[in-house]
Design a protein around this motif. Structure first.
Motif, PDB file in Angstrom:
ATOM      1  N   HIS A  59      56.380  30.863   7.954  1.00 31.68           N
ATOM      2  CA  HIS A  59      55.279  30.511   6.790  1.00 31.68           C
ATOM      3  C   HIS A  59      54.697  29.113   7.754  1.00 31.68           C
ATOM      4  O   HIS A  59      55.303  28.187   7.834  1.00 31.68           O
ATOM      5  CB  HIS A  59      56.172  29.933   5.793  1.00 31.68           C
ATOM      6  N   GLU A  61      54.723  24.945   0.604  1.00 27.79           N
ATOM      7  CA  GLU A  61      53.514  25.544   0.876  1.00 27.79           C
ATOM      8  C   GLU A  61      52.885  25.770  -0.705  1.00 27.79           C
ATOM      9  O   GLU A  61      51.733  26.378  -0.687  1.00 27.79           O
ATOM     10  CB  GLU A  61      53.876  27.150   1.364  1.00 27.79           C
ATOM     11  N   TRP A  62      53.584  25.478  -1.536  1.00 26.80           N
ATOM     12  CA  TRP A  62      52.860  25.567  -3.148  1.00 26.80           C
ATOM     13  C   TRP A  62      52.254  24.250  -3.218  1.00 26.80           C
ATOM     14  O   TRP A  62      51.615  24.010  -4.566  1.00 26.80           O
ATOM     15  CB  TRP A  62      53.729  25.948  -3.990  1.00 26.80           C
ATOM     16  N   HIS A  70      48.383  32.802   3.579  1.00 25.78           N
ATOM     17  CA  HIS A  70      49.141  32.411   2.465  1.00 25.78           C
ATOM     18  C   HIS A  70      48.319  32.010   1.189  1.00 25.78           C
ATOM     19  O   HIS A  70      47.072  32.255   1.240  1.00 25.78           O
ATOM     20  CB  HIS A  70      50.340  31.348   2.459  1.00 25.78           C
ATOM     21  N   HIS A  71      49.025  31.619   0.136  1.00 23.58           N
ATOM     22  CA  HIS A  71      48.187  31.495  -1.256  1.00 23.58           C
ATOM     23  C   HIS A  71      47.135  30.457  -1.046  1.00 23.58           C
ATOM     24  O   HIS A  71      45.980  30.537  -1.884  1.00 23.58           O
ATOM     25  CB  HIS A  71      49.036  30.934  -2.202  1.00 23.58           C
ATOM     26  N   ASP A  77      52.474  39.892  -0.682  1.00 31.36           N
ATOM     27  CA  ASP A  77      52.967  39.238  -1.466  1.00 31.36           C
ATOM     28  C   ASP A  77      52.125  38.423  -2.498  1.00 31.36           C
ATOM     29  O   ASP A  77      51.038  37.665  -2.043  1.00 31.36           O
ATOM     30  CB  ASP A  77      53.793  38.035  -0.493  1.00 31.36           C
ATOM     31  N   GLU A  86      64.982  37.808  -3.093  1.00 33.93           N
ATOM     32  CA  GLU A  86      64.509  36.665  -2.481  1.00 33.93           C
ATOM     33  C   GLU A  86      65.346  35.252  -2.716  1.00 33.93           C
ATOM     34  O   GLU A  86      65.609  35.047  -3.723  1.00 33.93           O
ATOM     35  CB  GLU A  86      63.021  36.384  -2.946  1.00 33.93           C
TER      36      GLU A  86
END
Ligand code: FHN
Length: 436
Positions: A36, A47-48, A95-96, A203, A254
């Motif tokens: 990641h 990462e959020w 990623h997001h 994802d 997960e």
């Protein structure tokens, strides 16, 4: 290993046995690296972070401007993954946060437009392939940067209260159909510009109130395109399609505990796990799993017929941090001597029960049963009930030193093996039993 409970019916466009064959390398591999990496490595607190702290694009832009992974060397990453015994690697291409590590023609929000000026995905693919490691792309269905991705319950711009009118006002000028096309086009780019891609890890879906699912992503059409472009590719189950029936390939428990992995036995699955809590580099996090815990996750995954995808979150300079390197080195030491009990192995046949303090894996082609000694008996022997007359030879896997069968003590259908009183200097020693 054939897919559980499925007759030879058409799955998407293949039969169960064709699917088993397509997935054979993955099932044999058992152990992969998740990576990641993105702009979130700069704030270095999950990462959020953009959603958690409701950071606007404007306030997040400084990370785009500062991103300069001057120490990034994909060859180094690949060598570390190989040494740890990982047979495949899955990198976040986006990623997001919406930032793409590849040179996409559909956005300016990409690594080639930062000080990096490099297609990081291209370097990843080339370096890992050169080490004989299969390559996978993680692609976030969620995108907190794209102007047409509608604001939902995770978006950084979400209203403070669950107020439908506020959501409607925020989404007045957003057209999800345009985002759906962007998603489809970027996945097409990824699957046509970097050669054979072995895994697509999409994802994630979260249908329901202010959520998103298969219709938002256009999952049925997207999966058809994925399979058309890369017929051998293996796809995870997060497109909000039914497992197996719609042609997705494996379940993705997960961060689950080792006990919970037992319920996946007999299915096709991979557990993804972090060293710590965060997937992205988190400088101040100190909840790191011990090396023994990581080894337990790997052995228990295989002992229940599944894979482990273990995550690394590289720093903003493009390196694995010391904590990750220490964990990978520890896994490398164990895998160097004991990987035969992992690769091409699965759960043991029903007739073999795991004695207290042990976990079993089994290679059905070589008919080798592996007894992982989580607890080392200090009695000088171990009793394996029900194994009598089934074993022709026993040895430690790490050094192939014989473990003698104590025929006198082996009463009834128990097999008693003589063990050195001093535990071998391996975290979890493995006994290899050659079955008759
Ligand atoms: O939201 C993501 C998360 O950041 C991470 O990428 C994990 C990895 O499996 N997937 C989602 C949470 O399930």
């Amino acid at each position: 290993l054939t897919l559980p409970g499925l007759a030879q019916k058409r799955l998407g466009n293949e039969t169960a046995s064709q699917k088993t064959k397509r997935m054979e390398w993955w099932t044999d591999a058992r152990f992969g690296m998740f990576i990641h990496w993105g702009l979130y490595a700069l704030p270095a607190r999950h990462e959020w972070v953009k959603s958690n702290e409701r950071i606007t694009d404007e306030n997040y832009q400084k990370y785009f401007e500062q991103f300069n992974p001057d120490l990034f060397d994909a060859k180094k990453w690949a060598k570390e993954a190989k040494a740890a015994g990982m047979k495949y690697a899955v990198l976040t291409t986006k990623h997001h946060e919406g930032f793409t590590l590849f040179d996409s023609k559909y956005t300016n929000y990409k690594a080639t437009n930062t000080q990096a000026k490099r297609d990081l995905v291209k370097e990843f693919v080339e370096a890992f392939r050169a080490e004989g490691i299969k390559v996978g792309f993680y692609y976030s269905l969620i995108d907190w940067h794209h102007p047409d991705f509608t604001v939902d319950r995770y978006h950084p711009l979400r209203p403070n209260k669950d107020n439908d009118d506020e959501y409607a006002a925020l989404n007045k000028n957003r057209d999800m159909a345009k985002y759906r096309k962007y998603l489809y086009d970027q996945v097409t780019e990824l699957l046509t510009r970097y050669g054979k891609i072995d895994i697509l890890w999409a994802d994630f879906s979260y249908p329901g109130k202010h959520g998103k699912g298969r219709d938002d992503w256009g999952s049925v059409a997207l999966l058809k395109q994925i399979r058309k472009l890369q017929p051998q590719i293996i796809v995870d189950n997060r497109l909000d399609l039914n497992d197996y029936e719609d042609g997705t390939d494996f379940e993705t428990p997960e961060q689950v505990g080792t006990k919970e992995l037992e319920k996946y036995r007999g299915k096709v699955w991979e557990t993804c796990q972090t060293f710590s809590g965060s997937w992205g580099y988190h400088r101040d996090e100190n909840t790191w799993k011990s090396n023994r815990k990581l080894l337990d996750l790997l052995i228990t995954s295989v002992a229940n017929g599944g894979n482990l995808l273990l995550n690394v979150g590289p720093t903003a300079r493009g390196e694995f941090d010391n904590r990750a390197n220490i964990a990978l080195d520890s896994l490398s030491l164990w895998m160097h001597a004991n990987s035969k009990s992992i690769y091409h192995c699965t759960f043991a046949p029903e007739e073999f029960k795991a004695t207290e303090g042990t976990k079993l894996t089994y290679n059905k082609d070589t008919r080798k049963l592996y007894v992982h000694l989580f607890e080392y008996p200090n009695t000088g022997y171990i009793t394996l009930d029900g194994y009598k007359n089934q074993v022709k030879y026993a040895q430690f896997l790490h050094d192939n030193s014989e473990i003698q069968i104590d025929n006198e003590k082996s009463a009834g259908n128990s097999l008693v093996l003589k063990l050195p009183k001093k535990k071998p200097d391996f975290q979890i020693p493995v006994i290899e039993l050659a079955l008759k």
